[in-house]
Design a protein around this motif. Structure first.
Motif, PDB file in Angstrom:
ATOM      1  N   SER A  40      -6.347   4.155  -6.854  1.00  0.00           N
ATOM      2  CA  SER A  40      -7.704   4.555  -6.451  1.00  0.00           C
ATOM      3  C   SER A  40      -7.981   4.237  -4.984  1.00  0.00           C
ATOM      4  N   LYS A  41      -8.546   5.211  -4.284  1.00  0.00           N
ATOM      5  CA  LYS A  41      -8.899   5.034  -2.858  1.00  0.00           C
ATOM      6  C   LYS A  41     -10.058   4.045  -2.714  1.00  0.00           C
ATOM      7  N   GLU A  42     -10.897   3.950  -3.766  1.00  0.00           N
ATOM      8  CA  GLU A  42     -12.087   3.084  -3.692  1.00  0.00           C
ATOM      9  C   GLU A  42     -11.743   1.620  -3.958  1.00  0.00           C
ATOM     10  N   ARG A  59      -3.642  -3.480  -4.833  1.00  0.00           N
ATOM     11  CA  ARG A  59      -2.310  -2.881  -4.668  1.00  0.00           C
ATOM     12  C   ARG A  59      -1.343  -3.530  -5.635  1.00  0.00           C
ATOM     13  N   LEU A  60      -0.356  -2.786  -6.063  1.00  0.00           N
ATOM     14  CA  LEU A  60       0.667  -3.399  -6.903  1.00  0.00           C
ATOM     15  C   LEU A  60       1.559  -4.251  -6.017  1.00  0.00           C
ATOM     16  N   MET A  61       1.514  -5.539  -6.201  1.00  0.00           N
ATOM     17  CA  MET A  61       2.330  -6.431  -5.384  1.00  0.00           C
ATOM     18  C   MET A  61       3.794  -6.252  -5.789  1.00  0.00           C
ATOM     19  N   GLY A  62       4.666  -6.313  -4.785  1.00  0.00           N
ATOM     20  CA  GLY A  62       6.092  -6.110  -5.061  1.00  0.00           C
ATOM     21  C   GLY A  62       6.493  -4.649  -5.040  1.00  0.00           C
ATOM     22  N   PHE A  63       5.570  -3.781  -4.594  1.00  0.00           N
ATOM     23  CA  PHE A  63       5.891  -2.353  -4.464  1.00  0.00           C
ATOM     24  C   PHE A  63       5.626  -1.921  -3.027  1.00  0.00           C
ATOM     25  N   GLY A  64       6.514  -1.081  -2.484  1.00  0.00           N
ATOM     26  CA  GLY A  64       6.335  -0.544  -1.134  1.00  0.00           C
ATOM     27  C   GLY A  64       6.972  -1.441  -0.087  1.00  0.00           C
ATOM     28  N   HIS A  65       7.229  -0.862   1.080  1.00  0.00           N
ATOM     29  CA  HIS A  65       7.797  -1.634   2.187  1.00  0.00           C
ATOM     30  C   HIS A  65       7.517  -0.918   3.496  1.00  0.00           C
ATOM     31  N   ARG A  66       7.250  -1.689   4.562  1.00  0.00           N
ATOM     32  CA  ARG A  66       6.967  -1.103   5.867  1.00  0.00           C
ATOM     33  C   ARG A  66       8.168  -0.324   6.417  1.00  0.00           C
TER      34      ARG A  66
HETATM   35  N1  CMC Z   1       0.323  -0.252  -4.321  1.00  0.00           N
HETATM   36  C1  CMC Z   1      -0.417   0.880  -4.250  1.00  0.00           C
HETATM   37  N2  CMC Z   1      -0.450   1.703  -3.171  1.00  0.00           N
HETATM   38  C2  CMC Z   1       0.296   1.362  -2.130  1.00  0.00           C
HETATM   39  C3  CMC Z   1       1.107   0.209  -2.119  1.00  0.00           C
HETATM   40  C4  CMC Z   1       1.099  -0.611  -3.279  1.00  0.00           C
HETATM   41  N3  CMC Z   1       1.843  -1.715  -3.326  1.00  0.00           N
HETATM   42  N4  CMC Z   1       1.745   0.121  -0.942  1.00  0.00           N
HETATM   43  C5  CMC Z   1       1.375   1.173  -0.222  1.00  0.00           C
HETATM   44  N5  CMC Z   1       0.496   1.939  -0.936  1.00  0.00           N
HETATM   45  C6  CMC Z   1      -0.098   3.210  -0.504  1.00  0.00           C
HETATM   46  C7  CMC Z   1      -1.225   2.983   0.462  1.00  0.00           C
HETATM   47  O1  CMC Z   1      -2.454   2.876  -0.195  1.00  0.00           O
HETATM   48  C8  CMC Z   1      -1.148   4.228   1.309  1.00  0.00           C
HETATM   49  O2  CMC Z   1      -1.711   5.291   0.590  1.00  0.00           O
HETATM   50  P1  CMC Z   1      -2.445   6.537   1.344  1.00  0.00           P
HETATM   51  O3  CMC Z   1      -1.448   7.063   2.314  1.00  0.00           O
HETATM   52  O4  CMC Z   1      -2.773   7.456   0.236  1.00  0.00           O
HETATM   53  O5  CMC Z   1      -3.630   5.917   2.026  1.00  0.00           O
HETATM   54  C9  CMC Z   1       0.358   4.477   1.420  1.00  0.00           C
HETATM   55  O6  CMC Z   1       0.918   3.922   0.213  1.00  0.00           O
HETATM   56  C10 CMC Z   1       1.036   3.860   2.624  1.00  0.00           C
HETATM   57  O7  CMC Z   1       0.653   2.497   2.672  1.00  0.00           O
HETATM   58  P2  CMC Z   1       0.669   1.623   4.005  1.00  0.00           P
HETATM   59  O8  CMC Z   1      -0.157   0.400   3.785  1.00  0.00           O
HETATM   60  O9  CMC Z   1       0.307   2.490   5.172  1.00  0.00           O
HETATM   61  O10 CMC Z   1       2.183   1.255   4.129  1.00  0.00           O
HETATM   62  P3  CMC Z   1       2.769   0.090   5.007  1.00  0.00           P
HETATM   63  O11 CMC Z   1       4.140   0.505   5.328  1.00  0.00           O
HETATM   64  O12 CMC Z   1       1.864  -0.259   6.129  1.00  0.00           O
HETATM   65  O13 CMC Z   1       2.735  -1.143   3.989  1.00  0.00           O
HETATM   66  C11 CMC Z   1       3.386  -2.874   2.541  1.00  0.00           C
HETATM   67  C12 CMC Z   1       3.847  -1.737   3.465  1.00  0.00           C
HETATM   68  C13 CMC Z   1       4.625  -3.644   2.082  1.00  0.00           C
HETATM   69  C14 CMC Z   1       2.489  -3.861   3.315  1.00  0.00           C
HETATM   70  C15 CMC Z   1       2.643  -2.284   1.346  1.00  0.00           C
HETATM   71  O14 CMC Z   1       3.469  -1.393   0.648  1.00  0.00           O
HETATM   72  C16 CMC Z   1       2.087  -3.338   0.411  1.00  0.00           C
HETATM   73  O15 CMC Z   1       0.999  -3.845   0.631  1.00  0.00           O
HETATM   74  N6  CMC Z   1       2.855  -3.698  -0.679  1.00  0.00           N
HETATM   75  C17 CMC Z   1       2.476  -4.746  -1.563  1.00  0.00           C
HETATM   76  C18 CMC Z   1       2.815  -6.116  -0.961  1.00  0.00           C
HETATM   77  C19 CMC Z   1       4.304  -6.408  -1.019  1.00  0.00           C
HETATM   78  O16 CMC Z   1       4.979  -6.249  -2.030  1.00  0.00           O
HETATM   79  N7  CMC Z   1       4.837  -6.913   0.122  1.00  0.00           N
HETATM   80  C20 CMC Z   1       6.235  -7.308   0.241  1.00  0.00           C
HETATM   81  C21 CMC Z   1       7.037  -6.383   1.084  1.00  0.00           C
HETATM   82  S1  CMC Z   1       8.786  -6.815   1.106  1.00  0.00           S
HETATM   83  C22 CMC Z   1       8.799  -8.255   2.085  1.00  0.00           C
HETATM   84  C23 CMC Z   1       9.913  -8.341   3.087  1.00  0.00           C
HETATM   85  O17 CMC Z   1      10.677  -7.403   3.338  1.00  0.00           O
HETATM   86  O18 CMC Z   1      10.044  -9.386   3.724  1.00  0.00           O
END
Ligand code: CMC
Length: 431
Positions: A296-298, A302-309
């Motif tokens: 949800s945008k609102e 966030r699901l922790m442990g998902f996604g990566h920069r």
């Molecule tokens: N759950 C739901 N939506 C997500 C998530 C998530 N975990 N991560 C990214 N998104 C969505 C985000 O809302 C955005 O959507 P939209 O484009 O529709 O607005 C899109 O995906 C891109 O997100 P972003 O925040 O621009 O991506 P980012 O590359 O800046 O963020 C991140 C990367 C790791 C900070 C992020 O994925 C996140 O917060 N993940 C959860 C925290 C986590 O697990 N962190 C550990 C990373 S691994 C540590 C390491 O390598 O050392």
């Protein structure tokens, strides 16, 4: 440096200068902007370093699109399968894999340095009984320069090597003591008959009142976590170590700066956040609700442990550790306990969900490392401390590489100033 250049033109089409392009050995080239200000009287603007290479390095390479990670040219998959944490430390520090004799000698040196000065044990007693182990670790590592000032001349190669060995050897002891202190339990001296990861688990879980035998499956899982977290290119904490070290400060102070940066939830705190989230979700039945919240945008959830920069297809470390996680849960008979059942079901649902597929959001290394550490009985507040322990090798290698770079100067970024323009001082009665 090749002949490639990027030419700069004014809006009127007048050439203003040219910037050389430097080629890397693998991966993207960089535009050398060191003379940009001289040519144009302008700075580059890149908060968060999204397009900026802050240094030249030959230690670690990441390709986020392909999901690749290499230490000194060796793929993380091969190191995870065939190497050990201490061998990876040697590789990161020296650039090459050691031969059998060199590895044996390195392991012996590290083993010989595992104890800390007895005065350091008393240093812990100055901390409040309920301090966070990361706060204690940060303080103790920063204080090491007060205990080992015989080896802090950064221009002396021998001093640098001794400090590197001391840091790698003592981190498990310092980390385990920080836990024991908060538990009110006696500190366990290192047992130098044990391997690096085994010794850490011994210092964490043994106590003088009963014999504790380290489970070899647990020791291998811990070693794998250390290998996968040993280095990760110019992330926030590594860049902090480099910037702090660029002023010429001592190695212990530089590594303490890295620990401070790692402590933040956006960096080292994610695997702890995974477990807290799973505890909040509670049962398999609630997963769909939380997945909808994450989409949800609102909702800021966030699901922790998902996604990566950086990794936008998959995190190579996650693939490796996922298998180890499943094997560990099976061997400990933990797969059916509610927390792990919820985790594995969440993994399944998210991987099949269109939103997560479209946004390229896959479980990252922290999703599984959190589960492994939890299964090993490690308390949540120790997760980041273990990350710091693992990353110490990378931090030292990067710090040392920086000092050896003939082009090294103090790190001193510039800024885009948007504050008040010059104005006269106003007397207090006239404000
Ligand atoms: N759950 C739901 N939506 C997500 C998530 C998530 N975990 N991560 C990214 N998104 C969505 C985000 O809302 C955005 O959507 P939209 O484009 O529709 O607005 C899109 O995906 C891109 O997100 P972003 O925040 O621009 O991506 P980012 O590359 O800046 O963020 C991140 C990367 C790791 C900070 C992020 O994925 C996140 O917060 N993940 C959860 C925290 C986590 O697990 N962190 C550990 C990373 S691994 C540590 C390491 O390598 O050392």
């Amino acid at each position: 440096m090749g002949d490639k250049k990027i030419f700069l033109y004014s809006t009127e089409g007048e050439e203003q200068g040219a910037l050389p392009v430097i080629e890397g050995s693998y991966g993207p080239d960089v535009i050398d902007v060191q003379n940009l200000h001289e040519q144009t009287e302008m700075f580059t603007f890149d908060p968060g370093y999204l397009s900026t290479a802050s240094c030249e390095s030959s230690i670690t390479y990441i390709d986020g699109d392909k999901g690749e990670l290499y230490y000194r040219g060796y793929a993380i998959e091969e190191l995870a399968k065939q190497s050990s944490y201490l061998e990876c430390c040697y590789l990161l520090l020296n650039g090459e894999l050691p031969g059998a004799d060199a590895l044996g000698e390195f392991e012996m040196i590290i083993t010989e340095h595992t104890m800390v000065n007895e005065a350091i044990r008393r240093f812990y007693e100055g901390m409040r009984y309920d301090a966070h182990p990361m706060a204690i670790t940060l303080g103790v590592v920063g204080a090491l320069s007060a205990f080992y000032h015989d080896s802090i001349d950064i221009r002396n190669p021998k001093h640098r090597t001794i400090s590197a060995h001391r840091l790698i050897a003592k981190m498990p002891t310092i980390a385990a003591y920080s836990y024991k202190y908060t538990m009110g339990q006696p500190f366990m001296y290192p047992n130098n008959q044990l391997g690096y990861s085994e010794n850490f688990l011994h210092m964490m879980f043994a106590n003088p009142a009963f014999e504790y035998k380290v489970n070899p499956v647990a020791a291998r899982a811990m070693d794998l976590i250390l290998i996968l977290h040993a280095d990760h290119e110019q992330n926030a904490s590594t860049s902090t170590v480099r910037l702090a070290g660029s002023s010429g400060t001592n190695p212990f102070a530089s590594i303490a700066a890295g620990i401070a940066s790692l402590w933040g939830p956006a960096h080292g705190g994610a695997n702890e956040a995974v477990i807290r989230m799973l505890e909040e979700i509670g049962t398999k039945e609630s997963i769909v609700h939380y997945v909808e919240r994450a989409k949800s945008k609102e909702d800021s959830f966030r699901l922790m442990g998902f996604g990566h920069r950086v990794y936008k297809n998959h995190d190579p470390r996650a693939r490796i550790i996922r298998k180890a996680c499943y094997e560990l849960l099976d061997s400990l008979n933990e797969r059916d306990t509610p927390l792990f059942e919820t985790a594995l079901e969440l993994e399944r649902i998210a991987l099949e969900d269109d939103y997560f597929i479209e946004h390229k959001l896959y479980p990252n290394v922290d999703f599984y490392s959190g589960l492994i550490l939890k299964a090993l009985g490690i308390p949540l507040n120790m997760f980041t401390v273990i990350f710091a322990m693992a990353r110490t090798a990378g931090w030292i290698a990067q710090w040392s590489e920086m000092l050896d770079d003939p082009a090294q100067r103090i790190g001193r970024p510039r800024q885009l100033y948007t504050g008040a323009t010059p104005r006269p001082y106003v007397e207090i009665g006239e404000r």
